[in-house]
Design an enzyme around this catalytic site. Structure first.
Site, PDB file in Angstrom:
ATOM      1  N   HIS A 272     -90.537   1.940  26.178  1.00  0.00           N
ATOM      2  CA  HIS A 272     -91.319   2.985  26.854  1.00  0.00           C
ATOM      3  C   HIS A 272     -90.856   4.408  26.508  1.00  0.00           C
ATOM      4  CE1 HIS A 272     -88.334   3.033  30.095  1.00  0.00           C
ATOM      5  NE2 HIS A 272     -88.777   1.961  30.678  1.00  0.00           N
TER       6      HIS A 272
ATOM      7  N   HIS B 158     -84.926  -7.525  39.843  1.00  0.00           N
ATOM      8  CA  HIS B 158     -85.639  -6.292  39.472  1.00  0.00           C
ATOM      9  C   HIS B 158     -86.992  -6.708  38.903  1.00  0.00           C
ATOM     10  CE1 HIS B 158     -86.566  -2.474  37.827  1.00  0.00           C
ATOM     11  NE2 HIS B 158     -85.857  -2.494  36.726  1.00  0.00           N
TER      12      HIS B 158
ATOM     13  N   GLU C 151     -89.248  -5.032  37.145  1.00  0.00           N
ATOM     14  CA  GLU C 151     -89.803  -4.440  35.923  1.00  0.00           C
ATOM     15  C   GLU C 151     -90.069  -5.569  34.907  1.00  0.00           C
ATOM     16  OE1 GLU C 151     -87.741  -0.978  34.353  1.00  0.00           O
ATOM     17  OE2 GLU C 151     -89.479  -0.487  33.114  1.00  0.00           O
TER      18      GLU C 151
ATOM     19  N   ASP D 258     -89.651  -6.203  31.854  1.00  0.00           N
ATOM     20  CA  ASP D 258     -88.668  -6.697  30.878  1.00  0.00           C
ATOM     21  C   ASP D 258     -87.779  -7.775  31.491  1.00  0.00           C
ATOM     22  OD1 ASP D 258     -87.820  -4.452  32.355  1.00  0.00           O
ATOM     23  OD2 ASP D 258     -86.175  -4.017  30.983  1.00  0.00           O
TER      24      ASP D 258
ATOM     25  N   HIS E  41     -82.808   0.399  39.133  1.00  0.00           N
ATOM     26  CA  HIS E  41     -83.607   1.425  38.548  1.00  0.00           C
ATOM     27  C   HIS E  41     -84.941   1.664  39.258  1.00  0.00           C
ATOM     28  CE1 HIS E  41     -86.524   1.767  34.844  1.00  0.00           C
ATOM     29  NE2 HIS E  41     -86.239   2.975  35.224  1.00  0.00           N
TER      30      HIS E  41
ATOM     31  N   ASP F 186     -80.161  -3.580  35.643  1.00  0.00           N
ATOM     32  CA  ASP F 186     -80.109  -2.503  34.651  1.00  0.00           C
ATOM     33  C   ASP F 186     -78.774  -1.741  34.625  1.00  0.00           C
ATOM     34  OD1 ASP F 186     -82.638  -2.936  33.637  1.00  0.00           O
ATOM     35  OD2 ASP F 186     -83.582  -1.359  34.801  1.00  0.00           O
TER      36      ASP F 186
ATOM     37  N   TYR G 150     -78.117   4.757  27.316  1.00  0.00           N
ATOM     38  CA  TYR G 150     -78.914   4.062  28.340  1.00  0.00           C
ATOM     39  C   TYR G 150     -78.870   4.830  29.659  1.00  0.00           C
ATOM     40  CZ  TYR G 150     -80.897   0.206  30.999  1.00  0.00           C
ATOM     41  OH  TYR G 150     -81.716  -0.565  31.798  1.00  0.00           O
TER      42      TYR G 150
ATOM     43  N   HIS H 263     -79.196  -6.009  30.319  1.00  0.00           N
ATOM     44  CA  HIS H 263     -79.330  -5.632  28.909  1.00  0.00           C
ATOM     45  C   HIS H 263     -77.931  -5.522  28.292  1.00  0.00           C
ATOM     46  CE1 HIS H 263     -83.560  -4.395  29.369  1.00  0.00           C
ATOM     47  NE2 HIS H 263     -83.215  -3.694  30.420  1.00  0.00           N
TER      48      HIS H 263
END
Ligand code: FEO
Length: 398
Positions: free
Chosen positions: A24, A78, A80, A82, A145, A164, A192, A223
């Site tokens: 993104h 989370h 999101e 991903d 996040h 995250d 990051y 990640h």
């Protein structure tokens, strides 16, 4: 020992995304990974999932450890995509599993996917889910996040699944901070933080104070690599970044049309480039906003330049400033500069206004401007501004 084994019967089952270069808008030069984990106890839990296109890889990794109908819990730290993108298929495959998440996460999941028929177990910080020898506990970490973000913590293993937080967009065949290249992991952890977390520094500070109360010997983010031998280093780095503690660094970035603004940037660079100060100078035509955000995080002082185009800022400078403003860096000394042809109240004043709106401490009330090619007097003014930025950078680390 299995490379993907965190502890006895706790495994990484994620996907290493070697090829992603745009997350993104974040330029991910070293790729990324979407980390999911499987815990095999009397009950079986899966922590997080992977981006939807990589669901087959996730399924294959799960199948190496268990039958799908033996999975009891699908924890979603989370929402999101991903990390939740494979969840709809996981729910379908793991017919006996309940989705474990907090109430906010359930709401967000229901706005992203058709969750009709999903079995949920809604958790909060008082919830304990026993897997047998191990217990899942939860820490809400709003805005680190997203609003629903949470950590899962296993006290018996002193193991924190931090989604995250402490992550890096970093693809590697290795799983741990002591088997991967630590220097690369730390660089990517900073990038990051600057690009994903900086805006939420205040909330992350609260998260950190909660995490400080936990006994932690391993941090498994969603990640990049897992921290087990260098936890002190990553926690210390987060403490520094969260408090916006600068280095003695000056960052100059600019766009240029016919090299006049570039000449001014060079003069600022010469003025700032003194002993004890590191200066970075980027032409935005060749440098992406991810690098600019990274350099901004640690810079004490900024010089931002744009020529005037159509009475305003050149597009690449506007893009960089819009991105930076969104990330809310704090405590910078700054100067705006650039050249114009006939619209004196144009681009440089817009840059000045944006830097002021970011609460930068400006060297002066007006930008440094050159009409067409900068004169020697203007270049001298730029040189002097560079010296002042360097002095501010030295002062900032005292
Ligand atoms: Fe890696 Fe906020 O998702």
């Amino acid at each position: 020992m299995d490379k993907n084994c965190l502890r006895k019967n706790i495994f990484w089952i994620g996907y290493v995304d070697w090829d992603i270069r745009d997350f993104h808008g974040y330029v991910t030069e070293r790729g990324s990974s979407y980390n999911a984990y499987l815990i095999k106890d009397e009950k079986i839990a899966i922590i997080d999932s992977v981006k939807a296109p990589y669901v087959d890889s996730l399924m294959k990794n799960i199948a190496e450890h268990t039958d799908f109908d033996a999975v009891d819990y699908l924890v979603c730290n989370h929402a999101e995509p991903d990390h939740s993108g494979s969840l709809p298929l996981l729910v379908k495959k793991c017919v006996n599993a309940v989705v474990v998440c907090n109430k906010k996460c359930q709401n967000i999941l229901s706005m992203q996917y058709n969750t009709d028929g999903w079995k949920f177990e809604i958790v909060d910080e008082s919830t304990k889910i026993s897997l047998g020898k191990r217990t899942l506990t939860f820490v809400n970490t709003p805005m680190a996040h997203w609003p629903e973000s949470m950590f899962t913590y296993i006290p018996e293993e002193t193991l924190l699944f931090s989604m995250d937080a402490f992550g890096q967009h970093y693809s590697t065949s290795e799983r741990f901070d002591d088997t991967a290249v630590l220097r690369e992991a730390m660089i990517e952890a900073k990038t990051y933080y600057a690009n994903i977390i900086m805006l939420y520094g205040g909330q992350v500070a609260k998260v950190m104070s909660k995490a400080a109360g936990l006994d932690i010997s391993m941090i498994a983010p969603s990640h990049g690599i897992i921290w087990r031998s260098h936890i002190t280093e990553i926690l210390a780095a987060y403490t520094k970044w969260m408090s916006h503690t600068p280095e003695a660094e000056v960052l100059i970035f600019y766009d240029t049309m016919w090299k006049s603004t570039a000449m001014m940037a060079d003069a600022i660079y010469r003025g700032a480039n003194i002993e004890g100060v590191s200066v970075k100078k980027y032409d935005l035509k060749h440098t992406n906003i991810t690098v600019i955000a990274d350099a901004t995080l640690s810079a004490a002082a900024l010089a931002v330049g744009s020529p005037t185009l159509n009475k305003g800022i050149m597009p690449k400078a506007a893009e960089a400033l819009a991105y930076l403003k969104g990330l809310s860096p704090e405590g910078k000394t700054a100067v705006a500069f650039g050249s114009y042809g006939w619209a004196k109240k144009g681009g440089q004043h817009d840059v000045q206004e944006i830097l002021e709106s970011m609460k930068c401490k400006m060297l002066s009330d007006d930008p440094i401007q050159a009409q067409f090619t900068p004169t020697e007097a203007v270049l001298e003014e730029c040189f002097e501004a560079g010296k002042k930025l360097a002095a501010a950078a030295v002062e900032a680390i005292k």
